[in-house]
Scaffold this motif. Sequence first.
Motif, short mmCIF file in Angstrom:
data_model
loop_
_atom_site.label_atom_id
_atom_site.label_comp_id
_atom_site.label_asym_id
_atom_site.label_seq_id
_atom_site.Cartn_x
_atom_site.Cartn_y
_atom_site.Cartn_z
N ALA A 63 -6.22 -38.39 25.34
CA ALA A 63 -6.90 -37.18 25.78
C ALA A 63 -6.35 -35.97 25.04
CB ALA A 63 -6.75 -37.01 27.30
N GLN A 64 -5.03 -35.93 24.92
CA GLN A 64 -4.42 -34.80 24.21
C GLN A 64 -4.78 -34.81 22.73
OE1 GLN A 64 -0.29 -35.19 25.30
NE2 GLN A 64 -0.76 -34.64 27.43
N GLY A 65 -4.80 -36.00 22.15
CA GLY A 65 -5.06 -36.09 20.71
C GLY A 65 -6.53 -36.17 20.35
N GLY A 66 -7.39 -36.29 21.37
CA GLY A 66 -8.82 -36.44 21.08
C GLY A 66 -9.12 -37.74 20.35
N VAL A 67 -8.43 -38.79 20.75
CA VAL A 67 -8.58 -40.09 20.09
C VAL A 67 -9.49 -40.99 20.94
CG1 VAL A 67 -7.31 -42.20 19.46
CG2 VAL A 67 -6.35 -39.94 18.94
N PRO A 68 -10.50 -41.58 20.32
CA PRO A 68 -11.40 -42.42 21.12
C PRO A 68 -10.73 -43.70 21.62
CG PRO A 68 -11.98 -42.50 18.78
CD PRO A 68 -10.92 -41.45 18.93
N VAL A 69 -11.14 -44.13 22.81
CA VAL A 69 -10.58 -45.32 23.45
C VAL A 69 -11.71 -46.33 23.65
CG1 VAL A 69 -9.44 -46.22 25.51
CG2 VAL A 69 -8.95 -43.88 24.72
N VAL A 70 -11.50 -47.54 23.17
CA VAL A 70 -12.44 -48.62 23.48
C VAL A 70 -11.73 -49.61 24.40
CG1 VAL A 70 -13.84 -50.50 22.55
CG2 VAL A 70 -13.62 -48.36 21.28
N PRO A 71 -12.10 -49.64 25.68
CA PRO A 71 -11.44 -50.59 26.58
C PRO A 71 -11.91 -52.01 26.26
CG PRO A 71 -12.67 -48.88 27.79
CD PRO A 71 -13.10 -48.82 26.37
N ARG A 72 -11.01 -52.95 26.41
CA ARG A 72 -11.36 -54.34 26.10
C ARG A 72 -10.79 -55.29 27.15
NH1 ARG A 72 -13.45 -56.79 21.23
NH2 ARG A 72 -13.22 -59.03 21.50
N SER A 103 -9.78 -60.70 16.22
CA SER A 103 -10.48 -61.01 17.47
C SER A 103 -10.77 -59.75 18.28
CB SER A 103 -9.66 -61.99 18.30
OG SER A 103 -8.45 -61.38 18.68
N TYR A 104 -10.00 -58.68 18.07
CA TYR A 104 -10.25 -57.43 18.81
C TYR A 104 -11.49 -56.70 18.30
CZ TYR A 104 -5.56 -57.84 20.80
OH TYR A 104 -4.45 -58.27 21.48
N LEU A 105 -11.99 -57.14 17.16
CA LEU A 105 -13.07 -56.39 16.52
C LEU A 105 -14.41 -57.09 16.60
CD1 LEU A 105 -10.98 -55.41 13.36
CD2 LEU A 105 -11.17 -54.18 15.55
N GLU A 106 -14.43 -58.19 17.38
CA GLU A 106 -15.64 -59.01 17.43
C GLU A 106 -16.31 -58.95 18.79
OE1 GLU A 106 -13.96 -62.78 16.50
OE2 GLU A 106 -13.60 -62.25 14.39
N GLU A 107 -17.58 -59.30 18.78
CA GLU A 107 -18.28 -59.52 20.05
C GLU A 107 -19.13 -60.78 19.88
OE1 GLU A 107 -21.75 -58.96 20.41
OE2 GLU A 107 -22.03 -58.20 18.38
N PRO A 108 -19.47 -61.45 21.01
CA PRO A 108 -19.97 -62.83 20.90
C PRO A 108 -21.22 -63.00 20.06
CG PRO A 108 -19.52 -62.25 23.20
CD PRO A 108 -19.32 -61.01 22.40
N ARG A 109 -22.10 -62.00 20.02
CA ARG A 109 -23.35 -62.21 19.30
C ARG A 109 -23.29 -61.80 17.84
NH1 ARG A 109 -27.86 -60.62 23.94
NH2 ARG A 109 -27.74 -62.59 25.06
N LEU A 113 -22.19 -58.84 26.22
CA LEU A 113 -23.27 -59.20 25.30
C LEU A 113 -24.00 -57.99 24.72
CD1 LEU A 113 -24.64 -62.30 27.26
CD2 LEU A 113 -23.26 -62.30 25.17
N VAL A 114 -23.51 -56.77 24.99
CA VAL A 114 -24.22 -55.58 24.51
C VAL A 114 -23.35 -54.69 23.62
CG1 VAL A 114 -25.96 -55.52 26.33
CG2 VAL A 114 -23.73 -54.46 26.75
N GLY A 115 -22.24 -55.24 23.13
CA GLY A 115 -21.43 -54.51 22.16
C GLY A 115 -20.59 -53.39 22.74
N GLY A 116 -20.34 -53.43 24.05
CA GLY A 116 -19.51 -52.38 24.66
C GLY A 116 -18.04 -52.48 24.32
N GLN A 117 -17.63 -53.61 23.77
CA GLN A 117 -16.19 -53.84 23.54
C GLN A 117 -15.74 -53.55 22.11
OE1 GLN A 117 -18.72 -55.95 23.25
NE2 GLN A 117 -18.04 -57.99 23.87
N VAL A 118 -16.64 -53.04 21.27
CA VAL A 118 -16.27 -52.73 19.88
C VAL A 118 -16.89 -51.38 19.51
CG1 VAL A 118 -16.07 -55.12 19.06
CG2 VAL A 118 -18.31 -53.99 19.06
#
Lengths: 466, 466
Positions: B57-66, B24-30, B72-77
């Motif tokens: 920030a220290q590790g340079g790891v990307p963060v996707v807030p959820r 469920s963390y990897l999906e978006e409604p459309r 509806l525009v794919g900002g969560q994945v």
Amino acid sequence: MLNPADQRFARKLPSGVLRDVSPSYLEEPRGRFHGQAGLVAAPHDVDETAAVIRACAQGGVPVVPRGGGTGLVGGQVMPDGVAPLILSMERMTAIRAIYPEESVLLAEAGVTLQSARDAAAAAGRQFALSLASQGTAQIGGVLSTNAGGVNVLRYGNARAQCLGIEAVLPSGQIMHDLKRLRKDNTGYDLRDLLIGAEGTLGIITAASLVMAPVPAESGVAMMVVDSPSAALSLLSLAQGRMAGGVTAFELISGQGLRFLDQAFPKLQQPFADRPDWLVLIEVGLPAGLNADQALETLFVKGADAGLVSDGVIAQSGQQAADLWAIRETIPLANRAIGAIASHDVSLPLSQIAEFITDAGAMLLAQGDMRINCFGHLGDGNLHYNLFPAEGRGREDYDEIRKDLSRQVHQMVVSRGGSFSAEHGVGRLKAADLAEWGDPARLIAMRAIKSALDPRGIMNPGVIFPA
Amino acid sequence: MLNPADQRFARKLPSGVLRDVSPSYLEEPRGRFHGQAGLVAAPHDVDETAAVIRACAQGGVPVVPRGGGTGLVGGQVMPDGVAPLILSMERMTAIRAIYPEESVLLAEAGVTLQSARDAAAAAGRQFALSLASQGTAQIGGVLSTNAGGVNVLRYGNARAQCLGIEAVLPSGQIMHDLKRLRKDNTGYDLRDLLIGAEGTLGIITAASLVMAPVPAESGVAMMVVDSPSAALSLLSLAQGRMAGGVTAFELISGQGLRFLDQAFPKLQQPFADRPDWLVLIEVGLPAGLNADQALETLFVKGADAGLVSDGVIAQSGQQAADLWAIRETIPLANRAIGAIASHDVSLPLSQIAEFITDAGAMLLAQGDMRINCFGHLGDGNLHYNLFPAEGRGREDYDEIRKDLSRQVHQMVVSRGGSFSAEHGVGRLKAADLAEWGDPARLIAMRAIKSALDPRGIMNPGVIFPA
């Protein structure tokens, strides 16, 4: 390092843009700062504005943007450092368009607030931002300082009444964002970033402004309340009944009324005995309601609840104007008396009554003085001003003045309030911001400033201490 | 270069913060984007959030807030690049405080919009942001996308209903700006910058939200209008009479009503003949006015002016809900039919009628299709959706789909409109923003992004194309 706006630099500017450096460009209303005489440029349009800023960016010449010059925190003058270029918007005075069917008005930065209000009125609408200085204050300055005034409770501050801006960024690039849209979620909110940035991130050259419908029915009343706490309960009662129709809710103190007696003895006051606390209430209501009756019902309900003890409802436009005149003359009376110190603070609504009690006790324990606390109660915005005791002068308080202000601000901040509700930071409060501001927020602000204005040419010394 | 959120990196995170990476963390409604499986962190409080961001920030790891994941525009994945850390706010669900006398509510980012609305209602107020997905959408996401909905006309979008935020900046620093003030002019408006930034400038962890008074009287009506142009004139008439009391003004097309017949045949509709255009009007009015009567008078005045030909006024809460159900079921009917392409656009109000005519003509010249145009007319916000002709399928339009959308957006932008009114940019429209956005504005946006998030860890690929 910045370079002065001298005659050599003048040759880099578009021809016809310069004006004589008359003394009025170097002043601010409270006389606390005196600006330096560099050059004065008054561009005719956005392209000329951009050319001036590009020249300043290339030359590293500081720019002090200037609108009507009515700001109260010294943001419109630069007293220290190299002589700046003063960028006056006085020639950009076009109302570019009016869209009555959209309730939108496109005004250039140099249009006075009064002219914008008149243009909206001529279109059968209102531009609902209203301030004492509106005859002189200009749209560019009003937006750059996110001005407030008496109708914020209903219509919001300047930021809330602007849909889009055209601006020249510190690089000299023109940002075309003069949208007339109620909804537009396409990236960062640079409009609201430039609004309230006090000319440190760019020059707003034009704005699309929201016109509001003129309420079908309106009315004004003044009611006597026992205390600020009763006033707040009355506000809550009014808002519950009026569905957002309370357009102004102003607190007036007995001290203010007595100052009016002293400085403006001919001004008629509605209550002979000068009550300790009054509120001025203005409502704007739908068709089908009688505003006087709505105010009368509010008075009766307020009296039933023990909140109000006396009141007067304006029976004509003239009477309404007379009631407003009492509120609006108070700042003039204050000036005539001569304040020790003035504070433009805001507090969470539930903190206001206690703040007024506690701050008064704290101050009066430190010296004999008079406190005139008044302002936009509905917004939690108090003008909390200290005056010499009768028979004493402002200078008698010179030694404690700074410390008194510090204590007032400390008390405000510790209650979750703001040391600058509507006047802004300018130069006057730059040190306060550095002291009271949230550290992470200040770091982010500086990062944004450096990113957009790497040479620091835009209004140096404003918001960030020089 | 960014590094993946792998098991080695997991050891740098606070203990107890990780959750299993459920699908469920990897999906978006459309279903247009499928996210990658990195780690999922769900911090319990702002300090833990800050610790996670500092590690990233220290590790340079990307963060996707959820948040609730309803965007509806794919900002969560994050479908491309190294595997990100998904930062879910699901454990920060406290309503920290309610101040009924201030009409302010402090909610953490993981509180659902519905819970915030319920909390306000329990305090005798309303939180006036309302969307179809409010049972799942969370405050953090609602603010990060500056969500809109049906009551923007009266109460503004999410930005207008937030007084302050607590946020973790990309550096991991906590910005404490959870103010409960109506006026606070102390520096740059970072609140409004983070609101609508779609998680690319930091994480909103809590917000102080404005509760509005519940109008003393309210009513709902549906009126048949000849055209979108008549609907706009009716809006203008209503606003002139109601003094800002029009809380919703929604446009519904005959196509939408026929889709309802097809997909939800049991849903009762008030007009047997499925008119070409309807408006749903909701009003909230002061005490002393009868809302039904106000709506009836509006209908009579509208009929006199030749704007409305038929109408129904809800006589009970149930009837009001039934009328709203028609509007709110349209998106479900759309989904059942299956759109070729959907557009969330806004236009200056005076451009809307012509846009609807011209866009329809342009599209129908290129192929047989059905257009369902509906939405928040009062805000100039149309959901302009294209559907296959009867008997044809979505796939029949695969070749022209992209080009059709481009043409719609082109027409919108050329009329001063926006290609994303309320849904935001996300990943879906990042290329559109790069294409249609004002160049100076885009440069300034990138400068701010680099200044606050120099390694580019926050939601990469959102707003700015990867």
